[in-house]
Design a protein around this motif. Structure first.
Motif, mmCIF file in Angstrom:
data_model
loop_
_atom_site.group_PDB
_atom_site.id
_atom_site.type_symbol
_atom_site.label_atom_id
_atom_site.label_comp_id
_atom_site.label_asym_id
_atom_site.label_seq_id
_atom_site.Cartn_x
_atom_site.Cartn_y
_atom_site.Cartn_z
ATOM 1 N N ASN A 185 0.804 -1.224 0.000
ATOM 2 C CA ASN A 185 0.000 0.000 0.000
ATOM 3 C C ASN A 185 0.836 1.274 0.000
ATOM 4 O OD1 ASN A 185 -2.394 -1.451 0.000
ATOM 5 N ND2 ASN A 185 -2.654 -1.354 2.216
ATOM 6 N N GLY A 200 -3.217 2.598 -7.055
ATOM 7 C CA GLY A 200 -4.042 1.524 -6.532
ATOM 8 C C GLY A 200 -4.863 0.880 -7.629
ATOM 9 N N SER A 225 -3.638 -5.740 -7.909
ATOM 10 C CA SER A 225 -2.646 -6.391 -7.049
ATOM 11 C C SER A 225 -2.698 -7.889 -7.283
ATOM 12 C CB SER A 225 -2.922 -6.077 -5.576
ATOM 13 O OG SER A 225 -4.227 -6.509 -5.209
ATOM 14 N N ARG A 239 -9.248 -7.670 2.338
ATOM 15 C CA ARG A 239 -9.756 -6.559 3.145
ATOM 16 C C ARG A 239 -8.867 -5.327 3.092
ATOM 17 N NH1 ARG A 239 -9.400 -7.336 9.445
ATOM 18 N NH2 ARG A 239 -7.311 -6.549 8.966
ATOM 19 N N ASP A 240 -7.540 -5.530 3.078
ATOM 20 C CA ASP A 240 -6.633 -4.418 3.361
ATOM 21 C C ASP A 240 -5.856 -3.861 2.172
ATOM 22 O OD1 ASP A 240 -7.453 -4.491 5.950
ATOM 23 O OD2 ASP A 240 -5.712 -5.588 6.713
ATOM 24 N N LEU A 241 -5.744 -4.581 1.068
ATOM 25 C CA LEU A 241 -4.999 -4.027 -0.062
ATOM 26 C C LEU A 241 -5.798 -2.896 -0.707
ATOM 27 C CD1 LEU A 241 -3.373 -7.101 -1.844
ATOM 28 C CD2 LEU A 241 -2.293 -5.399 -0.367
ATOM 29 N N GLU A 242 -5.144 -1.793 -0.956
ATOM 30 C CA GLU A 242 -5.775 -0.610 -1.542
ATOM 31 C C GLU A 242 -5.631 -0.676 -3.059
ATOM 32 O OE1 GLU A 242 -4.596 2.114 2.369
ATOM 33 O OE2 GLU A 242 -3.557 2.409 0.440
ATOM 34 N N ALA A 243 -6.569 -1.329 -3.689
ATOM 35 C CA ALA A 243 -6.478 -1.556 -5.135
ATOM 36 C C ALA A 243 -7.860 -1.850 -5.690
ATOM 37 C CB ALA A 243 -5.531 -2.714 -5.439
ATOM 38 N N VAL A 279 -8.131 2.887 -7.639
ATOM 39 C CA VAL A 279 -8.377 3.863 -6.591
ATOM 40 C C VAL A 279 -7.117 4.707 -6.434
ATOM 41 C CG1 VAL A 279 -10.063 2.439 -5.377
ATOM 42 C CG2 VAL A 279 -7.641 2.228 -4.798
ATOM 43 N N LYS A 280 -7.173 5.669 -5.530
ATOM 44 C CA LYS A 280 -6.073 6.605 -5.313
ATOM 45 C C LYS A 280 -5.713 7.272 -6.653
ATOM 46 C CE LYS A 280 -3.277 3.792 -2.851
ATOM 47 N NZ LYS A 280 -2.262 3.349 -1.850
#
Length: 465
Positions: free
Chosen positions: A389, A394, A397, A412-416, A436-437
């Protein structure tokens, strides 16, 4: 930048094109808008027949257009043919599914009554003329994944393609014309980037979609925001490829190579940062580096070539700057790291693996568009997630693990915009695609993509009595 075909394997300019002027641009805008007023009323059956014919023509043209793509941007010929086949598949998928994806929606009757209505529904109506600003790296696919759903939905399209793939851009316009689409449904605009703002501000253009760089995305989004027009942006990516102790290391390493060097590494969704648990780091690094070193770099028209040239001289220079900066700051070169010896012509670069990456290096923060991979050693899941991250991007992944708990944690936690387990990121017409991002917003493909440029209209009927 001139509108020209320059062969990346030789540096030779093959063809140049004059940009169209304001009068021709105006004619095409007017035609696109006028055509929309009638094309929007055609049936899904009619549109599906047209798109199906375009798919059939593309299949027949695969060898010819594949060679054109290779000569324009350097993609190995086998991959160019595969890109054409993928586009035809997407056209057929939308031809088969668009009607159900855009079917009227009927709220629960209890909610309808509560709204004071006798009945209500939601209908999807096309927005109008959509401007597509597209890149060179997948010169067919990037366009078709917009055009197939947009045309099936009843919109019309204007394409401003990258200036180094003009022949592919003109081919696409001709493809839809030969398939029988009405004049104005899909048109290519051979214009420079300076013309985009004026076109987007034109009242007849309803929305825009862009795949490209962050600066290009900002420019289009700011103009569209000022005009209050819908946009979809797919920008850069620095996708992580995480390998945990339970992974199939041989399979992970083999897939990692393809994930990194597909399209000579010039892909937003190519895996770029390889984040490996310390328990398997040495074994994975050895397998991966050996396989990268064994790749054949050469003429992209040669069937035996794995890695072709970069698309432009500037693209190679940018990649070299990132590698040189990393080495100056302490990165270790496990393989590659230079231009192939003996190749004086063309914009080639060796498949490269760098280790010992730190936050002080540009390559840690910026997207690498070429066959260069970076290796990271991590101690546990927490560190793997943190490193994955630690990027402004994003897009997607990749995670290799057989542990169900880890699967849930990464999901849950990867920002993609996507998490691909025990495989590599790929786009498919049935799956939504986007990030994202700073990788952008909105989605392409699947039902999400076809509804991006639709007006979801509430239709409410008062009580009959």
């Amino acid at each position: 930048m001139p509108i020209a075909t320059v062969n990346p394997a030789t540096g030779e300019t093959l063809r140049t094109f004059d940009p169209i002027g304001p009068e021709e641009t105006e004619r095409r805008l007017s035609t696109a808008y006028a055509t929309f007023r009638t094309y929007r009323t055609t049936s899904f059956e009619e549109r599906a027949a047209l798109l199906g014919r375009a798919a059939d023509l593309l299949d027949k043209d695969a060898e010819e257009i594949g060679r054109t793509i290779t000569e324009e941007m350097g993609k190995p010929l086998a991959q160019a043919r595969a890109e054409a086949a993928k586009c035809a598949k997407a056209m057929r998928w939308y031809a088969a599914h668009a009607e159900e994806l855009l079917a009227d929606e009927h709220p629960a009757q209890a909610d309808v009554r509560d709204s004071g209505a006798d009945r209500a529904r939601v209908v999807y109506r096309p927005l109008g003329v959509v401007l597509a600003v597209m890149p060179w790296n997948f010169p067919l696919w990037q366009v078709v994944r917009f055009a197939a759903p947009a045309l099936m939905a009843g919109n019309t399209g204007l394409l401003k393609h990258a200036s180094n793939v003009p022949q592919t851009a003109l081919y696409l316009e001709d493809l839809f014309r030969r398939a029988g689409f009405p004049e104005g449904c899909f048109q290519t605009l051979l214009v420079g980037s300076g013309a985009i703002e004026g076109i987007l501000r034109d009242r007849r253009v309803a929305a825009a979609t862009l795949t490209g760089s962050e600066p290009a995305g900002r420019a289009v989004a700011s103009v569209a925001g000022d005009e209050i027009k819908k946009t979809v942006l797919e920008l850069g990516g620095s996708d992580p490829f995480v390998v945990m102790p339970s992974a199939d290391l041989a399979g992970a390493a083999k897939t990692a190579v393809t994930a990194r060097v597909q399209n000579t590494g010039q892909s937003c969704i190519a895996a770029k940062r390889f984040i490996v648990h310390e328990d398997v780091y040495d074994a994975f690094a050895a397998l991966f580096t050996d396989a990268m070193r064994a790749l054949t770099v050469g003429d992209p028209l040669d069937e035996g070539t794995d890695v072709g040239p970069l698309s432009s001289e500037q693209g190679r220079a940018d990649l070299e700057e990132l590698v040189d900066d990393a080495v100056r700051h302490g990165a270790a070169v496990l393989c590659g790291g230079r231009r192939p010896p003996g190749r004086d012509a063309g914009w080639f670069y060796e498949p490269t693996v760098l280790a010992g990456i730190t936050g002080s290096m540009r390559i840690h923060r910026e997207e690498t568009f070429g066959p260069v991979a970076t290796l990271y050693r991590v101690a546990d899941v927490d560190e793997a997630v943190a490193v994955a991250n630690d990027t402004s991007f994003g897009l997607s992944s990749n995670v290799w693990t057989r542990d169900a708990g880890e699967t849930e944690r990464f999901t849950r936690d990867l920002e993609a915009g996507g998490v691909f387990f025990n495989g590599m990121t790929a786009s498919h017409p049935a799956l939504p695609f986007g990030g994202v991002k700073r990788s952008g917003y909105g989605r392409e493909l699947a039902g999400h993509g076809i509804r991006e440029f639709m007006n979801a209209t509430t239709v409410w009927y008062g009580p009959a009595d």
